[in-house]
Design an enzyme around this catalytic site. Structure first.
Site, PDB file in Angstrom:
ATOM      1  N   MET A  79       2.721   0.395 -22.453  1.00 56.55           N
ATOM      2  CA  MET A  79       2.811  -0.910 -20.833  1.00 56.55           C
ATOM      3  C   MET A  79       0.910  -1.451 -20.864  1.00 56.55           C
ATOM      4  O   MET A  79       0.656  -2.418 -20.510  1.00 56.55           O
ATOM      5  CB  MET A  79       3.117  -0.413 -20.309  1.00 56.55           C
ATOM      6  CG  MET A  79       5.373  -0.341 -20.908  1.00 56.55           C
ATOM      7  SD  MET A  79       5.889  -1.273 -21.728  1.00 56.55           S
ATOM      8  CE  MET A  79       7.254  -0.711 -22.574  1.00 56.55           C
ATOM      9  N   HIS A 173      10.847  -2.083 -14.780  1.00 58.46           N
ATOM     10  CA  HIS A 173      11.683  -1.477 -15.217  1.00 58.46           C
ATOM     11  C   HIS A 173      12.797  -0.287 -15.101  1.00 58.46           C
ATOM     12  O   HIS A 173      12.654   0.254 -14.711  1.00 58.46           O
ATOM     13  CB  HIS A 173      11.532  -1.573 -16.913  1.00 58.46           C
ATOM     14  CG  HIS A 173      10.493  -0.327 -17.485  1.00 58.46           C
ATOM     15  ND1 HIS A 173      10.381   0.785 -16.651  1.00 58.46           N
ATOM     16  CD2 HIS A 173       9.062  -0.226 -17.450  1.00 58.46           C
ATOM     17  CE1 HIS A 173       9.342   1.381 -17.274  1.00 58.46           C
ATOM     18  NE2 HIS A 173       8.158   0.607 -17.412  1.00 58.46           N
ATOM     19  N   TYR A 605      -3.857  14.442  -8.520  1.00 57.64           N
ATOM     20  CA  TYR A 605      -2.000  15.069  -8.843  1.00 57.64           C
ATOM     21  C   TYR A 605      -2.018  15.342  -7.496  1.00 57.64           C
ATOM     22  O   TYR A 605      -2.923  16.331  -6.293  1.00 57.64           O
ATOM     23  CB  TYR A 605      -2.135  16.180 -10.033  1.00 57.64           C
ATOM     24  CG  TYR A 605      -2.586  15.152 -11.511  1.00 57.64           C
ATOM     25  CD1 TYR A 605      -1.601  14.937 -12.273  1.00 57.64           C
ATOM     26  CD2 TYR A 605      -3.994  15.619 -11.588  1.00 57.64           C
ATOM     27  CE1 TYR A 605      -2.692  15.110 -13.748  1.00 57.64           C
ATOM     28  CE2 TYR A 605      -4.953  15.554 -13.052  1.00 57.64           C
ATOM     29  CZ  TYR A 605      -3.745  14.457 -13.981  1.00 57.64           C
ATOM     30  OH  TYR A 605      -4.475  14.691 -15.645  1.00 57.64           O
ATOM     31  N   HIS A 685       4.277  17.216 -16.849  1.00 60.35           N
ATOM     32  CA  HIS A 685       4.248  18.863 -17.006  1.00 60.35           C
ATOM     33  C   HIS A 685       5.759  18.742 -16.325  1.00 60.35           C
ATOM     34  O   HIS A 685       5.490  19.510 -15.237  1.00 60.35           O
ATOM     35  CB  HIS A 685       3.146  18.912 -16.070  1.00 60.35           C
ATOM     36  CG  HIS A 685       1.867  18.370 -16.536  1.00 60.35           C
ATOM     37  ND1 HIS A 685       0.612  18.585 -15.235  1.00 60.35           N
ATOM     38  CD2 HIS A 685       1.165  18.433 -17.826  1.00 60.35           C
ATOM     39  CE1 HIS A 685       0.131  18.130 -15.863  1.00 60.35           C
ATOM     40  NE2 HIS A 685      -0.009  17.752 -17.266  1.00 60.35           N
ATOM     41  N   ASN A 723      -2.523  22.402 -14.691  1.00 63.84           N
ATOM     42  CA  ASN A 723      -1.478  22.126 -15.908  1.00 63.84           C
ATOM     43  C   ASN A 723      -1.480  23.121 -16.590  1.00 63.84           C
ATOM     44  O   ASN A 723      -1.753  23.988 -16.733  1.00 63.84           O
ATOM     45  CB  ASN A 723      -2.542  21.368 -17.328  1.00 63.84           C
ATOM     46  CG  ASN A 723      -3.675  20.130 -15.980  1.00 63.84           C
ATOM     47  OD1 ASN A 723      -4.385  20.246 -15.451  1.00 63.84           O
ATOM     48  ND2 ASN A 723      -3.766  18.937 -17.242  1.00 63.84           N
TER      49      ASN A 723
END
Length: 746
Positions: A79, A173, A605, A685, A723
């Site tokens: 997108m 959406h 994050y 993740h 991560n």
């Protein structure tokens, strides 16, 4: 010599669904190529003029039930930076526009005569001119009209703000998905295309080009009894490879089943661009053939040997003690993880192959607000205001991880049998006892069934979505999910009797890092936008350097620097913020001019301490998907991340030449975060769908079963510090040791 993938950037896509064959619209005789989403019943189709005929257009259609308040089609997939065609019904007509995170100038869209709305459906048939190539945020973007690509769709049951206005605003959406499309087959003759584009019906559809595909082999009739195994490990991702290696090392008879094929060159992978020919280095990045994606999971997932470690960004952090702390949901028996983590470190040492590009700039941003430099994996417990080079599990400039280590030793043992390209349909059980697994491979058992030895065990290592779905298909999980399986034409008949269903919170307690991108420019940065052309036309000097001695920009992934700090929220709980800096940007949102060659991104994050939780499950097509998004469910999570970003941005003024361009000065950071597209928060993740002490016990055995275990990211009860690749493999090291020590096994 061990060879493997170059560590190139990932495509900005998150899932894939199976494409259908071409079809003919009965209203007009047009032959389309596309798909029908089985959940919402929306059909998306495309047809193109001949290749090399000078056209920059296609004909497309959307056929949707009237319940679809708006539908979007993104022919190029992601997108971001991609053409998005949106349409909705209004007062008997179909309203439409072309967008690219805004209304896009350039495409000329014409509704063709067969566009209509009735009581049950609406159909939009359109001609999209100037739609093969368009201007993205960082340069031209094109459809892969001579190859294979991944197209996307978006669906909403919430109406747009102003239905009569083609430029109307609309909300996020309510569902989305991706599907593979062979664009090279979706072309018709010039005369036929021109007729359809002019609104003429009929004609003779072109025969669909086909590639001979071998027919399925006949199911063999076994002449001997099927081979039983002590352990069947389902999934050859990071956890499955560690688990299978340690089980076979212990002398157990092991079957390792992987639904995908080879990955690194050392495992038989041969997929490569022309500039790598003559080596057996395989790369799959920035090419239009996503054969390595899972086709039935609606987030980005690798169905290939190595799983996510074969295709992700490669960041590899040794887990700190907090990753296995009781305060973060782990049993007391797991907190002394260091012995098991040390075994991982011995097999896969990390490397922080330094790249000076960008580190000095971000360092000048971080030092004024108290950050210190460190070799991060030398001090895994030291994460308070620390920064350092990004660390990877690469070896000699090539992707390695568990594939070049654990897999290499496992497959060399005669007591381990590896079965690639094999899908496990469900676990076969008699009440609480597992007797084997049902696969689609008749060559490893009669009808695909593979039995266990009398004391044998099955270990699911298919990831947070894959393992949860296998449990659902085996009659284990919440009733609403099992009812979906029961109603499925092929999976339903294989469910145990309802009296044998096991009610466990499979799919609950799911976490993922919410992530926010900040885009900057600085004159010292080389954005290396050539990543986008690395498959077909990389910089010649860089390609030559890599081919010669596996060094240079292609010898590592895009991250350059990482940093962490703790932040106390208004609820007095401590959460941790991680930052990852890399050259380039996935998208830029600014109306001001900027230097495209000097952009870089810091992704922020929220990790350990996050309190938001979501839920994953399946839909009517048994596609794995998020049922409840896990990002910012608790508003304090958002508040805390915004607090950390504000602190970071307060230091921009100390770095001469540094300019923040996304968000720019036309908005506030709070508004930028508040309006951030929900799907873009996804860091992929995912952990927690089969959380330890909720779905599995402290030995990773599924509750209310005798011999079914789960060892993968899904048992991790809360977000790791960084991560999760390293934490997943350390989890597997400890889990397999507990399983082997558990009484009653083979």
């Amino acid at each position: 010599m061990k060879l493997g993938y170059t560590a190139l950037t990932l495509l900005p896509l998150v899932g894939l669904a199976i494409a259908q064959d071409s079809y003919i619209d009965p209203d007009n005789g047009i032959q389309f190529w596309g798909t029908t989403d089985p959940v919402h019943g929306v059909t998306y189709g495309y047809t193109l003029p001949p290749l090399n005929a000078g056209y920059d257009e296609f004909i497309g259609e959307i056929v949707a039930p009237i319940e679809a308040k708006w539908v979007g089609a993104s022919p190029a997939g992601g997108m971001l930076n991609n053409l998005l065609l949106v349409a909705w019904p209004n007062d008997g007509n179909v309203v439409f526009s072309a967008r690219i995170a805004r209304v896009l100038e350039g495409p000329k869209i014409t509704s063709l005569p067969w566009t209509k709305v009735n009581a049950s459906h609406w159909k939009w048939v359109y001609r999209c001119q100037n739609c093969i190539t368009w201007e993205g945020a960082n340069g031209p973007v094109s459809l892969p009209i001579d190859g294979f690509g991944a197209s996307a769709w978006a669906y909403s049951n919430v109406a747009v703000t102003t239905p009569s206005d083609p430029a109307s605003a609309f909300g996020q959406h309510t569902d989305f998905g991706f599907y593979g499309l062979d664009w090279s087959s979706a072309h018709v003759s010039k005369s036929q295309y021109d007729a359809w584009a002019a609104g003429e019906t009929g004609g003779e559809p072109e025969p669909t080009p086909t590639t001979p595909v071998p027919t399925d082999p006949p199911t063999p009739t076994p002449t001997v009894a099927p081979t039983p195994y002590d352990y069947i490990v389902v999934g050859a991702g990071p956890a499955g490879l560690v688990t299978a290696d340690r089980l076979s090392e212990a002398g157990k008879k092991v079957l390792l089943v992987e639904r995908g094929g080879p990955s690194l060159g050392s495992t038989g992978g041969t997929y490569q661009p022309a500039w790598l020919q003559g080596t057996n280095v395989q790369t799959m990045f920035q090419d239009n053939n996503p054969f390595w994606w899972c086709k039935d999971i609606n987030v980005f997932a690798g169905c290939i040997l190595g799983g996510g470690t074969a295709i992700n960004g490669g960041l590899y952090w040794y887990p700190p003690d907090s990753d296995f702390a009781p305060a973060n949901g782990w049993p007391e028996s797991w907190k002394n993880h260091q012995t098991h983590t040390n075994k991982l470190k011995q097999r896969i040492p990390s490397t922080d192959r330094p790249s000076t590009d960008g580190k000095a700039v971000v360092e000048r941003l971080l030092r004024p607000i108290g950050y210190r430099d460190a070799v991060i994996n030398d001090y895994p417990n030291f994460k308070e205001k620390v920064f350092g080079y990004s660390a990877f599990s690469f070896i000699d400039g090539k992707r390695a991880g568990p594939i070049s280590t654990y897999y290499k030793t496992a497959v060399a043992r005669p007591n381990l049998f590896y079965s690639p390209n094999t899908v496990v349909q469900h676990v076969v059980r008699n009440g609480s006892k597992i007797t084997g697994v049902q696969t689609d491979n008749p060559y490893i058992g009669p009808g695909g069934f593979v039995p266990l030895t009398e004391k044998g065990r099955v270990i699911l290592s298919s990831g947070s979505f894959g393992s949860a779905r296998l449990l659902f298909k085996s009659g284990i999980g919440p009733k609403d999910m099992l009812d979906i399986v029961k109603g499925h034409a092929t999976a339903g008949p294989n469910l145990p009797e309802e009296t044998d269903w096991i009610d466990l919170p499979v799919g609950e307690n799911v976490s993922d890092n919410p992530s926010i991108n900040l885009v900057f420019t600085h004159p010292e940065i080389d954005a290396y936008e050539n990543w986008a052309q690395v498959w077909s036309s990389p910089r010649q000097d860089d390609a030559a350097q890599y081919v010669k001695d596996r060094s240079g920009v292609f010898a590592h992934s895009s991250p350059r620097l990482n940093f962490w700090r703790s932040i106390e929220g208004s609820d007095k709980k401590v959460r941790w913020m991680q930052g990852t800096a890399r050259p380039g940007a996935a998208s830029v949102e600014t109306e001001f001019p900027y230097n495209k060659t000097a952009i870089f991104t810091i992704t922020t994050y929220l990790s350990t301490g996050i309190t938001s939780r979501g839920r994953i499950g399946i839909d009517a097509a048994l596609t794995g998907r998020a049922l409840k998004n896990p990002w910012f469910v608790d508003p304090v999570d958002k508040e805390t991340l915004v607090k950390g970003i504000n602190e970071l941005l307060s230091s921009v003024r100390f770095v001469e030449g540094l300019k923040l361009i996304t968000p720019d000065n036309t908005t506030t950071l709070q508004n930028y975060v508040d309006s951030y597209p929900t799907g873009n928060l996804n860091s992929n993740h995912w952990v927690g769908s089969n959380s330890i002490l909720k779905v599995v016990d402290e030995n990773t055995k599924v509750y209310k079963t005798d011999n079914l275990f789960v060892v993968d990211a899904s048992i991790i009860p809360s977000m790791p510090m960084g991560n999760p690749q390293g934490t997943i493999m350390a989890t597997a090291e400890q889990a397999v040791a507990k399983i082997l020590a558990l009484s009653g096994g083979p």
